[in-house]
Design an enzyme around this catalytic site. Structure first.
Site, PDB file in Angstrom:
ATOM      1  N   ASP A 111       0.832  -1.216   0.000  1.00 40.65           N
ATOM      2  CA  ASP A 111       0.000   0.000   0.000  1.00 40.65           C
ATOM      3  C   ASP A 111       0.860   1.258   0.000  1.00 40.65           C
ATOM      4  O   ASP A 111       0.457   2.294  -0.527  1.00 40.65           O
ATOM      5  CB  ASP A 111      -0.887   0.050   1.255  1.00 40.65           C
ATOM      6  CG  ASP A 111      -1.904  -1.082   1.267  1.00 40.65           C
ATOM      7  OD1 ASP A 111      -2.253  -1.578   0.182  1.00 40.65           O
ATOM      8  OD2 ASP A 111      -2.321  -1.489   2.379  1.00 40.65           O
ATOM      9  N   LYS A 157      18.182   7.243   7.969  1.00 41.37           N
ATOM     10  CA  LYS A 157      18.454   5.883   7.514  1.00 41.37           C
ATOM     11  C   LYS A 157      19.893   5.508   7.830  1.00 41.37           C
ATOM     12  O   LYS A 157      20.755   6.341   7.649  1.00 41.37           O
ATOM     13  CB  LYS A 157      18.236   5.777   5.995  1.00 41.37           C
ATOM     14  CG  LYS A 157      16.839   6.067   5.538  1.00 41.37           C
ATOM     15  CD  LYS A 157      16.700   5.942   4.023  1.00 41.37           C
ATOM     16  CE  LYS A 157      17.288   7.106   3.265  1.00 41.37           C
ATOM     17  NZ  LYS A 157      17.100   7.061   1.802  1.00 41.37           N
ATOM     18  N   ASP A 164      18.749   2.228  -3.377  1.00 38.79           N
ATOM     19  CA  ASP A 164      19.910   1.720  -4.127  1.00 38.79           C
ATOM     20  C   ASP A 164      21.096   1.441  -3.214  1.00 38.79           C
ATOM     21  O   ASP A 164      22.140   1.005  -3.679  1.00 38.79           O
ATOM     22  CB  ASP A 164      20.332   2.729  -5.212  1.00 38.79           C
ATOM     23  CG  ASP A 164      20.945   3.985  -4.616  1.00 38.79           C
ATOM     24  OD1 ASP A 164      20.446   4.450  -3.560  1.00 38.79           O
ATOM     25  OD2 ASP A 164      21.921   4.503  -5.184  1.00 38.79           O
TER      26      ASP A 164
END
Lengths: 313, 313
Positions: free
Chosen positions: B20, B233, B258
């Site tokens: 979703d 992150k 990536d």
């Protein structure tokens, strides 16, 4: 085993007889900031008369030997430039004498005038440092201001109060692009001790700490993932540089300092006996407490100034 | 186990039906610098039509969501500020929503205008950052320029190309003196990727790296010996902040990136499935080589732009 506190004239005489070369930390042993430790002038004079070799060993790389000489003069302490060994001069000697740094190569400096002066004194060319071009703020819109220079064979990083991104990025690009480029720190002290004027002028200056040389170089270590060669105490390269110049017998030397992590560890790493003086950065419980530091000096004294007093007993 | 490469329309449809919310890294997935990845505009449009929620997740804390929106507009990519989640905004949300940062306290910023803009957007007061007083060189002769401020309850550090000793020392003094002062990094990326104009104007720009956000904060970590809270992150606080704002089901989300060390690790740390796209920073052998990375994405695709092509099959 708890290290012995030297207190009797006999112990003192036995120690002094076994030492030809005294390696002396400065701040905390000879003086505290601008105040000379009681009895130290007399102690130094007495050691000189006894024919002992004195070497002042400091991690401060911002000052050259000439600048240190001026500090000693101001404090009315007898000392000579050739007796002074800062981590800046040690880095210069290490590059010149031990790494045999090529004469056609250059050192990129993150550091201050004193460090440049010491590189000059051994004839090593350098860039960066106090060059106004390297002491400016840059913009993210133009990274082309960071110039590559294949003639840079080493990045040397010490304390630099004008640290900035352009300097860091230039040093980083040399480490990134120049094959075999040495990465050397004058020292890795985490903090820089200083005094700040009290707001109340009748009160004494306030002792405090700010980020030190090790903090200045931390961005380069983190970004480059390289392990630098660290010259200053407690690392052995500092001793290698001192010995390259002074050629003394380490077995008949004594390192005197107030800091377990730098001075005493330095002696231990270099095979030199150590004398810890109290009244500096080491707390009594670190030596004599229930959970003492694993770093053990060979001897402990209350103050380096006691030498003179004990001699008169 | 080697992660499966998605290639058939069936595999692609099965994946898309199970998702979703798409969490999308930007540089390396959506574009490379100023070049949009082939097919990505169509892929985004197709996902929007299918009613999928899109969140652009980037560690760049220098740009606010509004600044990112302008970047997307310039690249002719459909995106909305409320879909953009940089580590600067994530830090602001984390302070406000998760730490419930007191309204009478201030954040001392090492960072740029975009980071300040995001703190403003959640109503958190701040000092440092782009304030001209904090963007100057100082001298060792006068540490009194470093002002203490008991109202500072957090030091927040991101990328800052105007990093300097005064800013570092001010942040350090808040961490040293202010009890309970939070120490937060927007992210800890070791390097900052950028492009440099080629000397030959007919040649394309040169991709290169310089010290990143993690390098900017490294002096504070080294000097203070404190372990900071890292938002960006691959750390979970970034996901906590995204969820605090977007309230989606992590089981029906997919992190597309990536970079194994940031994007894929981020999904793994947050319990979100991961899709690695090639053509960015990850080398083929890191996934399919004899000695692959231990960080395993759930799925691999050649390019995020393939989604649109596969859908047409």
């Amino acid at each position: 085993m708890t290290p012995p506190i030297l207190s009797s004239p006999e112990e003192y005489k036995k120690l002094i007889d076994s030492v030809d070369t005294f390696l002396l930390d400065c701040d905390g042993v000879i003086y505290h900031g601008s105040v000379v430790v009681d009895g130290v002038r007399e102690t130094l004079s007495m050691l000189r008369k006894a024919g002992k070799k004195l070497i002042f060993v400091t991690n401060n790389a911002s000052k050259s030997r000439q600048m240190y000489k001026a500090t000693f003069d101001k404090l009315n302490i007898e000392a000579y430039p050739e007796e002074i060994f800062g981590s800046g001069y040690a880095s210069a000697v290490y590059l010149s004498e031990i790494l045999k740094f090529p004469k056609d190569k250059k050192v990129y400096v993150i550091g201050e005038a004193g460090l440049e002066e010491e590189l000059d004194s051994v004839g090593i060319a350098h860039s960066g440092g106090t060059d106004p071009e390297d002491n400016t703020f840059m913009s993210k819109d133009d990274f082309s201001v960071i110039k590559s220079d294949p003639s840079v064979g080493a990045v040397l990083c010490g304390f630099d109060i004008r640290i900035n991104y352009k300097k860091l990025a230039t040093a980083f690009s040399h480490l990134r692009d120049n094959e075999g480029c040495h990465f050397i720190l004058t020292n890795q002290d985490p903090t820089y001790p200083t005094t700040q004027k009290s707001k109340d002028p009748s009160k004494p200056d306030i002792k405090t700490i700010y980020p030190g040389s090790g903090a200045i170089s931390a961005p380069l270590l983190f970004a480059s993932k390289r392990t630098p060669l660290i010259i200053g105490k407690p690392n052995k390269p500092m001793m290698d540089a001192i010995i390259a110049e002074h050629h003394f017998d380490v077995k008949r030397a004594l390192m005197v300092g107030d800091n377990l992590a730098t001075d005493i560890e330095f002696g231990i790493n270099s095979g030199v006996r150590t004398l810890l003086v109290m009244g500096g950065v080491t707390k009594r419980e670190q030596v004599f407490g229930d959970d003492p530091s694993p770093v053990k000096p060979d001897f402990v004294m209350e103050s380096f100034g006691q030498f003179a007093t004990l001699a008169q007993d």
